[in-house]
Structures are given as structure tokens and as C-alpha cells.
Enzyme design. Structure first.
Site, short mmCIF file in Angstrom:
data_model
loop_
_atom_site.label_atom_id
_atom_site.label_comp_id
_atom_site.label_asym_id
_atom_site.label_seq_id
_atom_site.Cartn_x
_atom_site.Cartn_y
_atom_site.Cartn_z
N ALA A 57 1.38 -1.16 0.27
CA ALA A 57 0.22 -0.10 0.08
C ALA A 57 1.16 1.09 0.19
O ALA A 57 0.73 1.79 0.46
CB ALA A 57 -1.34 0.03 1.01
N LYS A 86 -32.42 9.60 15.83
CA LYS A 86 -31.02 9.87 16.50
C LYS A 86 -30.82 9.21 18.05
O LYS A 86 -31.23 10.28 18.86
CB LYS A 86 -30.07 11.05 16.37
CG LYS A 86 -28.93 11.20 16.05
CD LYS A 86 -27.81 12.41 17.01
CE LYS A 86 -28.13 12.33 18.69
NZ LYS A 86 -28.19 13.50 19.27
N ARG A 125 -2.88 9.74 -8.66
CA ARG A 125 -3.87 10.55 -9.82
C ARG A 125 -5.27 10.63 -8.99
O ARG A 125 -5.99 10.63 -9.56
CB ARG A 125 -3.62 9.74 -10.59
CG ARG A 125 -2.98 9.72 -12.07
CD ARG A 125 -3.42 8.50 -12.83
NE ARG A 125 -2.80 7.32 -13.01
CZ ARG A 125 -3.41 6.77 -13.89
NH1 ARG A 125 -4.50 6.26 -13.70
NH2 ARG A 125 -2.45 5.16 -13.58
N ASN A 175 -6.35 3.23 -9.87
CA ASN A 175 -5.56 4.96 -9.49
C ASN A 175 -6.07 6.19 -9.79
O ASN A 175 -5.09 6.88 -9.30
CB ASN A 175 -4.76 4.47 -10.81
CG ASN A 175 -3.83 2.94 -10.91
OD1 ASN A 175 -3.08 2.99 -9.32
ND2 ASN A 175 -4.46 1.86 -11.49
C1 UD1 Z 1 1.77 -5.13 -11.09
C2 UD1 Z 1 2.52 -6.32 -11.90
C3 UD1 Z 1 1.73 -6.93 -12.82
C4 UD1 Z 1 -0.26 -7.22 -12.83
C5 UD1 Z 1 -0.28 -6.03 -11.96
C6 UD1 Z 1 -2.03 -6.26 -11.83
C7 UD1 Z 1 4.97 -6.39 -10.52
C8 UD1 Z 1 5.83 -5.93 -11.82
N1 UD1 Z 1 3.43 -6.16 -11.85
O1 UD1 Z 1 1.98 -4.41 -11.89
O2 UD1 Z 1 1.92 -8.08 -13.39
O3 UD1 Z 1 -0.31 -7.58 -13.45
O4 UD1 Z 1 0.12 -5.30 -11.05
O5 UD1 Z 1 -2.19 -4.45 -10.80
O6 UD1 Z 1 4.54 -6.47 -9.53
N2 UD1 Z 1 3.55 -0.45 -4.39
C9 UD1 Z 1 4.13 -0.55 -3.32
N3 UD1 Z 1 5.52 -0.25 -3.59
C10 UD1 Z 1 5.77 -0.12 -4.73
C11 UD1 Z 1 5.72 -0.08 -6.25
C12 UD1 Z 1 4.25 -1.37 -5.64
O7 UD1 Z 1 3.45 -0.68 -2.63
O8 UD1 Z 1 7.77 -0.22 -4.85
C13 UD1 Z 1 2.08 -1.19 -4.89
C14 UD1 Z 1 1.53 0.08 -5.49
O9 UD1 Z 1 0.59 1.14 -4.27
C15 UD1 Z 1 -0.31 -0.56 -5.92
C16 UD1 Z 1 1.23 -2.52 -6.27
O10 UD1 Z 1 1.69 -2.82 -5.53
O11 UD1 Z 1 -0.82 -1.11 -4.76
C17 UD1 Z 1 0.53 -2.68 -8.00
O12 UD1 Z 1 1.83 -1.28 -7.85
P1 UD1 Z 1 1.89 -1.13 -9.78
O13 UD1 Z 1 3.23 -0.25 -9.64
O14 UD1 Z 1 0.21 -0.11 -9.83
O15 UD1 Z 1 2.21 -2.00 -10.45
P2 UD1 Z 1 1.76 -2.65 -12.18
O16 UD1 Z 1 3.23 -1.91 -12.53
O17 UD1 Z 1 0.52 -2.08 -12.26
CA CA Z 2 -0.96 -0.56 -11.13
#
Ligand code: UD1
Ligand code: CA
Length: 467
Positions: free
Chosen positions: A24, A349, A30, A242
């Protein structure tokens, strides 16, 4: 037939402990919000709470939430549900594998399964997590929750060969052949704890985004001789938030799910698409809900209740056979008794209405106790607030409160007592007494006619002076 040694060898798997890691740390840029993304609500609860509630189905031993730096409110929200939840800030956002690494210390000494969930993906169902647990129990060291994507463009593709998950390839690294695959990674992953950390150590950031990909774990585990498996769920469960537009889509999907569940459990919804539930709304069978009804958190409705059109309910209970609305508002602490009636433009209430009590029109009942079968006339107001403190009103069983009565709390009206219409009640009314607290009526025969004649004459005189 199951042989004894089979069930014996399976039992330790069924009871293998689970730890949950919720990613998280996303800034949620966004969303354009001061509130951390995972605290935005769906169905009246933060997305993070949905994820934690779903995870609770696996009775996890430990819960770790990876948060943005300087967002202690995320951990606090987690602890409202799981008092022992640990939050760890991720200082640099270097990718999903780096995020999972942050939980390492909090999970020191933990043996079992680590379930990784996203805090911004609130609709995953417990059934899907259970299916993942089952796949782990069957021997896969890494289990990934996948879905058939309508538009696979942004997702990691699940490469399945001969029924085995062999790799996850991120969109940017995928070959054109791999890009045609629609079976995608939801992000939810269950990993054997004992080997997870050494595998995570081997993840590199040598890829298009320069990030540490959690998805690399599949290929790394396989290189180590371990097995990986994919479990499929409906795409609707994997909806990630997002933006505020995604949030509205998640809300709509959540409401559709709640409406369907309510009807399956025996509630009649005249216009389901106009009824809005909270994450914890409890409806018994044979409840009937009219159009345009909104449930805030904490509502329990018993059997046979009718909630008519345009009502708003929050933090209240409605006992069997009661009728509420149309246009009623039940606020926190309202407890509506069996067979009671709360009619149009009535607000309740922090007050109890006894069995069969009626407040049918234009009334405010706050901080009050209304006895069984009492009748509260139109326009009755409990004056519960003096500008400094709230005070209680007590009305006895079978009491009758005339229309347009103001009850200046603290005050009580005894069982079977009556209050005359238009009264301002400032003193207690004993049981079975009649209280009338208003100006006494005076009747002057012919006075209206005389007044009319006098005013007409004055008007004529004025007109004559002008002309
Ligand atoms: C990720 C997956 C992808 C999957 C997709 C589904 C990886 C490399 N890719 O891609 O295979 O199909 O989710 O939505 O895992 N987050 C952190 N810290 C970080 C990076 C991310 O907490 O350093 C959390 C983000 O807040 C989010 C989740 O991990 O809730 C996914 O991160 P995001 O950057 O959206 O991954 P995607 O590139 O969408
Ligand atoms: Ca994502």
C-alpha cells in the site's frame, strides 16, 4: 477413497499458518488527494479495510502493511481492524518486490505461507484466496491469482506451459507473442515463507522500468526446482484503483455485488440499482426495500421490515415488522422496535422506539427513549441540545404526544400520559396525566367582523385623501 496416510500427510498443510502482506505504498498521485489512496472508501469502508477483511477469512497469524513514508494513518486504519497489524514504511518505491521485502523484519521467524495483496484492489473475494491456499497445499511454492483480461495491455502475462505456471512477463518485457496472452496477473500472490526471502534477494532491477518486480519470483522459484501455479478468478475481483474514476467503478462493482447478495438472501429490492449498501449492512430475510434507499455503515435490519423509498440509515437497528419511511432518516444509535412505524420526514438519532411505537410525520427524536405503543404526533421535537450539552427525553409506554409538541430535555412523560398539541413541555408529566402547556384559547364573538369593517373604512379614507 482417502487412505489414512493421505489425510495425515495433508493435515499439516490445511493448518499451515498464513501471514498477510498488503502492498500500500503507492502515492496515489492520480487520486489528487490529501488522503492516502488505500484509505479512500468503498461501501463506507477504506479499501484497505476491505482487503484486510477478505484476508481475515484465512485467519492470518500476522498482518503487515507496507505504507507510503509519513502516512501513519494507514497503519492506524489497519489496527482498527487488526490491533496487532504492523505498518512498515517503504522509503523508496523501487517496485513490488522491494515493497514485499519491507515486511521481512516484521515476519522474522514466521513459517508458513505469505499472502501478498494490494491495498488498492478491494474486490478480491475470500473464495479466491481459499483456492490459492488449496493450490499451495497441493505443493506449489508460489501461487498467483490470475484472470482473463478483457484488455490485457497494462498487466503482467501469466505464462502457463503444460499446466504449470513458468513465468510472469511484464507488458514492457513481453514479446509480441506473449502480449497476445490474455491470462494476466492480478498481483495477489501466495509464497512459501521459508524460501521467499532468499528468492526475493535474487530479484534484480534489470528491466524496462528499472524496478524490482515481485513477479520475477515465479521464474526464480522454478530455477530453484520449486513449482508455481496459477489460480483463476473473475476479472471483476481484480479491479485496481488508481483514480477517482476507478474508485467509482469499484464502488459500482461493490454495490452490484451487495445488491445481488441481498436478494439472494431473501430481501426484495424494488429498484436494486438505486439502493446503496455499506460493507457491513445486515439484512434478514423478507426485508423489503423501496427505491432510493442509502445504508451507511452499521445497519442491521430484522425480518419483515419494510423500508420505503428515499430513506437514509446509518448505525441503527430496525426490529422485525417495523415500517420505515418514505423519506425517513435513521442516524447512529437509532433502535427501532418491532412493528414500530417511522414515517415521512422523521429523523431519529441515539434513541429507542419501543415495540409498536409510532412517529409518522415531521418529527425529530434525538437522545430519547420512547415506550412501546407510544404515539408521537406530527411535528414533535425533542429539544435535546441547549447549546452546551445534550439531554435525554423519556416517554412512557402508551403515551400520546400531541402534534407540534416541543419536549425540552431533560424531561420525561410517564406511561399512558397525554400531552396536548402545541405544548412546550419543560416539566416531567406523571403517568396517566394530561399536560397542556400552551396559551389558553380566547374567543371574542363578532370581533373578526368588527375588525374587518374598521380596516376597510381606514383604507377607503386613505384612498380618498390621495385622490
Ligand atoms: C503489477 C504487476 C503486474 C500485474 C499488476 C496488476 C509487478 C512487477 N507487476 O503491475 O504483473 O498485472 O500489478 O495490477 O508486480 N507498490 C508498492 N511499492 C512499490 C511498488 C508498488 O507498495 O514500490 C504497490 C502499489 O501501491 C500497488 C501495487 O503495489 O498497489 C502494484 O504496483 P503497480 O506499480 O501498480 O504495479 P503494476 O505496474 O501495475
Ligand atoms: Ca497498477
Amino acid at each position: 477413497m482417502t487412505r489414512p496416510e493421505d489425510s495425515a500427510s495433508r493435515r499439516p498443510d490445511a493448518t499451515r499458518p498464513v501471514a498477510v502482506v498488503v502492498l500500500a505504498a503507492g502515492q496515489g498521485t492520480r487520486m489528487r488527494s490529501a488522503l492516502p489512496k488505500v484509505l479512500h472508501p468503498v461501501g463506507g469502508a477504506p479499501m484497505l479495510a476491505h482487503v484486510l477483511r477478505t484476508a481475515q477469512a484465512l485467519s492470518p497469524e500476522r498482518v503487515v502493511v507496507v505504507t507510503p513514508p509519513d502516512a501513519p494513518e494507514v497503519g492506524e486504519a489497519a489496527r482498527r481492524l487488526r490491533p496487532d497489524a504492523v505498518d512498515v514504511p517503504q522509503r523508496d518505491r523501487l517496485g513490488t518486490a522491494h515493497a514485499a521485502q519491507q515486511a521481512r523484519e516484521a515476519l522474522a521467524g514466521f513459517e508458513g505461507d505469505v499472502l501478498v495483496l494490494y491495498g488498492d484492489t478491494p474486490l478480491v473475494r475470500p473464495e479466491s484466496l481459499a483456492a490459492m491456499s488449496a493450490a499451495r497445499a497441493e505443493g506449489a511454492s508460489v501461487v498467483v491469482l490470475g484472470f482473463q483480461a478483457e484488455d490485457p495491455a497494462p498487466y503482467g502475462r501469466l505464462i502457463v506451459e503444460g499446466g504449470e505456471l513458468t513465468a510472469i512477463v511484464e507488458a514492457r518485457e513481453a514479446t509480441s507473442e506473449q502480449r497476445a496472452i490474455r491470462f494476466c496477473n492480478s498481483g495477489v500472490m501466495c509464497v512459501e515463507a521459508a524460501r521467499m526471502w532468499t528468492w526475493l534477494d535474487r530479484v534484480s532491477d534489470d528491466n524496462a522500468k528499472g524496478e524490482f518486480y515481485l513477479t520475477d519470483l515465479v521464474a526464480i522459484a522454478r530455477a530453484d526446482g520449486a513449482r508455481a501455479a496459477a489460480v483463476e478468478c473473475p476479472e471483476a475481483e481484480t479491479l485496481g484503483v488508481n483514480s477517482r474514476i476507478d474508485l467509482a467503478a469499484a464502488e459500482a462493482a461493490f454495490q452490484a455485488r451487495m445488491r445481488r447478495a441481498a436478494m439472494e438472501q431473501g430481501a426484495t429490492l424494488a429498484a436494486p440499482e438505486t439502493v446503496f449498501f455499506a460493507f457491513d449492512t445486515e439484512l434478514a430475510a423478507d426485508v423489503s426495500i423501496g427505491p432510493n434507499v442509502v445504508f451507511g455503515p452499521g445497519v442491521r435490519v430484522e425480518t419483515g421490515v419494510e423500508i420505503r423509498a428515499f430513506c437514509h440509515l446509518e448505525g441503527c437497528t430496525v426490529a422485525s415488522g417495523a415500517v420505515v419511511g418514505p423519506f425517513a432518516r435513521l442516524r447512529p444509535g437509532a433502535r427501532i422496535g418491532a412493528q414500530a412505524h417511522v414515517g415521512n420526514f422523521v429523523e431519529v438519532k441515539n434513541a429507542t422506539l419501543g415495540e409498536g411505537a409510532k412517529a409518522n410525520h415531521l418529527t425529530y427524536i434525538g437522545d430519547a427513549e420512547i415506550g412501546a405503543r407510544a404515539n408521537i404526533g406530527a411535528g414533535t421535537i425533542t429539544c435535546n441540545y441547549d447549546g452546551f450539552l445534550k439531554h435525554r427525553t423519556t416517554i412512557g409506554a402508551g403515551a400520546f404526544i400531541g402534534s407540534n409538541t416541543a419536549l425540552v430535555a431533560p424531561v420525561s412523560v410517564g406511561d399512558g400520559a397525554s400531552v396536548g398539541a402545541g405544548s412546550v413541555v419543560v416539566e416531567d408529566v406523571p403517568a396517566d396525566a394530561l399536560a397542556v402547556a400552551r396559551g389558553r384559547q380566547e374567543v371574542r364573538p363578532g370581533a373578526a367582523a368588527r375588525l374587518r369593517e374598521r380596516l376597510a373604512a381606514e383604507k377607503a379614507e386613505k384612498a380618498a385623501r390621495k385622490g
